[in-house]
Every structure is written in C-alpha cells, then in structure tokens.
Design a protein around this motif. Sequence first.
Motif, mmCIF file in Angstrom:
data_model
loop_
_atom_site.group_PDB
_atom_site.id
_atom_site.type_symbol
_atom_site.label_atom_id
_atom_site.label_comp_id
_atom_site.label_asym_id
_atom_site.label_seq_id
_atom_site.Cartn_x
_atom_site.Cartn_y
_atom_site.Cartn_z
ATOM 1 N N LYS A 27 0.847 -1.190 0.000
ATOM 2 C CA LYS A 27 0.000 0.000 0.000
ATOM 3 C C LYS A 27 0.889 1.249 0.000
ATOM 4 N N PHE A 28 0.274 2.416 0.087
ATOM 5 C CA PHE A 28 1.031 3.669 0.019
ATOM 6 C C PHE A 28 1.931 3.853 1.237
ATOM 7 N N LYS A 29 1.381 3.657 2.413
ATOM 8 C CA LYS A 29 2.175 3.861 3.629
ATOM 9 C C LYS A 29 3.368 2.915 3.670
ATOM 10 N N GLY A 30 3.172 1.674 3.284
ATOM 11 C CA GLY A 30 4.259 0.705 3.296
ATOM 12 C C GLY A 30 5.351 1.047 2.299
ATOM 13 N N CYS A 31 4.966 1.490 1.103
ATOM 14 C CA CYS A 31 5.969 1.850 0.090
ATOM 15 C C CYS A 31 6.767 3.074 0.509
ATOM 16 N N ILE A 32 6.073 4.114 0.941
ATOM 17 C CA ILE A 32 6.774 5.339 1.330
ATOM 18 C C ILE A 32 7.593 5.096 2.601
ATOM 19 N N GLY A 33 7.026 4.392 3.565
ATOM 20 C CA GLY A 33 7.747 4.084 4.802
ATOM 21 C C GLY A 33 8.986 3.230 4.546
ATOM 22 N N THR A 34 8.861 2.256 3.640
ATOM 23 C CA THR A 34 10.008 1.424 3.290
ATOM 24 C C THR A 34 11.106 2.266 2.641
ATOM 25 N N ALA A 35 10.713 3.176 1.774
ATOM 26 C CA ALA A 35 11.702 4.043 1.121
ATOM 27 C C ALA A 35 12.458 4.883 2.151
ATOM 28 N N ILE A 36 11.747 5.450 3.091
ATOM 29 C CA ILE A 36 12.403 6.268 4.121
ATOM 30 C C ILE A 36 13.331 5.394 4.967
ATOM 31 N N PHE A 37 12.879 4.194 5.320
ATOM 32 C CA PHE A 37 13.710 3.289 6.109
ATOM 33 C C PHE A 37 14.984 2.899 5.346
ATOM 34 N N VAL A 38 14.850 2.644 4.062
ATOM 35 C CA VAL A 38 16.017 2.278 3.261
ATOM 36 C C VAL A 38 16.965 3.477 3.123
ATOM 37 N N TRP A 39 16.429 4.702 3.145
ATOM 38 C CA TRP A 39 17.301 5.878 3.157
ATOM 39 C C TRP A 39 18.164 5.890 4.425
ATOM 40 N N ILE A 40 17.589 5.453 5.530
ATOM 41 C CA ILE A 40 18.372 5.349 6.773
ATOM 42 C C ILE A 40 19.540 4.385 6.555
ATOM 43 N N ILE A 41 19.257 3.250 5.935
ATOM 44 C CA ILE A 41 20.308 2.268 5.657
ATOM 45 C C ILE A 41 21.348 2.853 4.700
ATOM 46 N N LEU A 42 20.893 3.523 3.645
ATOM 47 C CA LEU A 42 21.797 4.125 2.665
ATOM 48 C C LEU A 42 22.762 5.089 3.340
ATOM 49 N N TYR A 43 22.234 6.046 4.106
ATOM 50 C CA TYR A 43 23.096 7.028 4.769
ATOM 51 C C TYR A 43 23.962 6.374 5.841
ATOM 52 N N GLY A 44 23.430 5.345 6.492
ATOM 53 C CA GLY A 44 24.220 4.613 7.472
ATOM 54 C C GLY A 44 25.407 3.918 6.829
ATOM 55 N N LEU A 136 20.393 10.413 10.712
ATOM 56 C CA LEU A 136 19.567 10.731 11.887
ATOM 57 C C LEU A 136 18.306 11.494 11.485
ATOM 58 N N PHE A 137 18.435 12.391 10.540
ATOM 59 C CA PHE A 137 17.281 13.143 10.057
ATOM 60 C C PHE A 137 16.253 12.193 9.436
ATOM 61 N N ALA A 138 16.732 11.207 8.657
ATOM 62 C CA ALA A 138 15.832 10.217 8.061
ATOM 63 C C ALA A 138 15.148 9.377 9.140
ATOM 64 N N CYS A 139 15.861 9.100 10.245
ATOM 65 C CA CYS A 139 15.246 8.375 11.373
ATOM 66 C C CYS A 139 14.062 9.165 11.934
ATOM 67 N N LEU A 140 14.241 10.466 12.100
ATOM 68 C CA LEU A 140 13.150 11.310 12.608
ATOM 69 C C LEU A 140 11.988 11.361 11.629
ATOM 70 N N ILE A 141 12.289 11.502 10.351
ATOM 71 C CA ILE A 141 11.241 11.535 9.328
ATOM 72 C C ILE A 141 10.481 10.207 9.302
ATOM 73 N N PHE A 142 11.209 9.100 9.383
ATOM 74 C CA PHE A 142 10.582 7.775 9.386
ATOM 75 C C PHE A 142 9.626 7.631 10.567
ATOM 76 N N ALA A 143 10.094 7.978 11.758
ATOM 77 C CA ALA A 143 9.246 7.858 12.954
ATOM 78 C C ALA A 143 8.012 8.745 12.822
ATOM 79 N N GLY A 144 8.217 9.979 12.388
ATOM 80 C CA GLY A 144 7.081 10.893 12.220
ATOM 81 C C GLY A 144 6.100 10.402 11.178
ATOM 82 N N PHE A 145 6.613 9.929 10.059
ATOM 83 C CA PHE A 145 5.738 9.439 8.994
ATOM 84 C C PHE A 145 4.924 8.246 9.465
ATOM 85 N N MET A 146 5.582 7.269 10.077
ATOM 86 C CA MET A 146 4.874 6.063 10.495
ATOM 87 C C MET A 146 3.827 6.357 11.569
ATOM 88 N N LEU A 147 4.102 7.333 12.423
ATOM 89 C CA LEU A 147 3.138 7.692 13.469
ATOM 90 C C LEU A 147 1.988 8.544 12.944
#
Length: 168
Positions: A27-44, A136-147
């Motif tokens: 669904k939309f939330k899963g796709c966008i949330g997954t993308a943000i989470f993978v950005w965390i991995i990328l920057y990490g 770290l910024f992507a972590c905050l965005i991910f948490a905010g988006f998922m909530l």
Amino acid sequence: MNCYLYMGQAVEICFLFTFPFFLRKLKFKGCIGTAIFVWIILYGLLAISAATGIKGLVYLALPLHGFCFTFFFVAGQLYVDKKAPEHLRNSAQGLITFATYGAGKYIGTLIAGNVVNHHTSNGVYAWDVIWTVPCLFACLIFAGFMLLFKENEKETARSVSSIHLESN
C-alpha cells in the motif's frame, strides 16, 4: 567508464517495472515508509564507509538510491493523484513537484552546505559525521511518517486496484 555510477538508475528501472506488485502488497504507507527506512540504511552505509574506509559499502549504498527514489516519489505522486479531487489533480501534482524538487532541494542544499561547512577543518571533511546527519534526520522523518500518516485501508485497496486496471 565506471559502471558503478549507473547502479542507482539500473535499480530504479527494475523497481519501476515491479512497483505495481509492491504497491498492491505494501500500500502507500508501506511503500513510502520502506523508502524512508532504506534511506536510513543508505546514509548509514555511507557513514560507516567513511568511518572505516571500506569502499565496498559505498557500492552497496548506490543501488539503494534507485529503490528509494522509486518507492518514495512514485508512491507519493500516485497517492496525491488518488487523494486530490479530479479538478485539482494537475495543481496537486505541481505542488508536490515544487515541494520536493523545488523548495525541498533548495532547503536541503542549504542544510547540507551548513553541515559540510561545520564539519570541515583545514580542508578535511569529516564524512562520517556529515553522512550521520542525514541518517539521523531520516530516522526522525521515518518515525514521524509512520506515526502520523493515516491510510484508509478500504480506500487504498480500491485506489491500488484501479491503478492496476488502468495500467492493463
């Protein structure tokens, strides 16, 4: 020519072709949330590579950008298209494009420039710290988006199935 430069684009093309399958499942939330989470991995990976000197981690990070781009921007544009009233769809698409490619990139460039300037001493860049900031910024965005992102499951299922039918 270095083939590693095109890894992100190659992965992006592959995921563009498979994206309808993932959208139906996540669904939309899963796709966008997954993308943000993978950005965390990328920057990490980039931060760890800078800290350890393991260049192979950069080559692992490059294809992730293509995945993130497809899942974030394509899902976002489809979501806006489905949520906006028909008479406002063009304006809504223009607004999301301006927000991401215009204002978002401008603000991001200002922030990134300040981060780089702040973590540079005598011409030496502290890349590990510089890459940790967007992580770290992507972590905050991910948490905010998922909530905060609420998705109506029934409406989303209808939207996703209509996207599938329109593509056939």
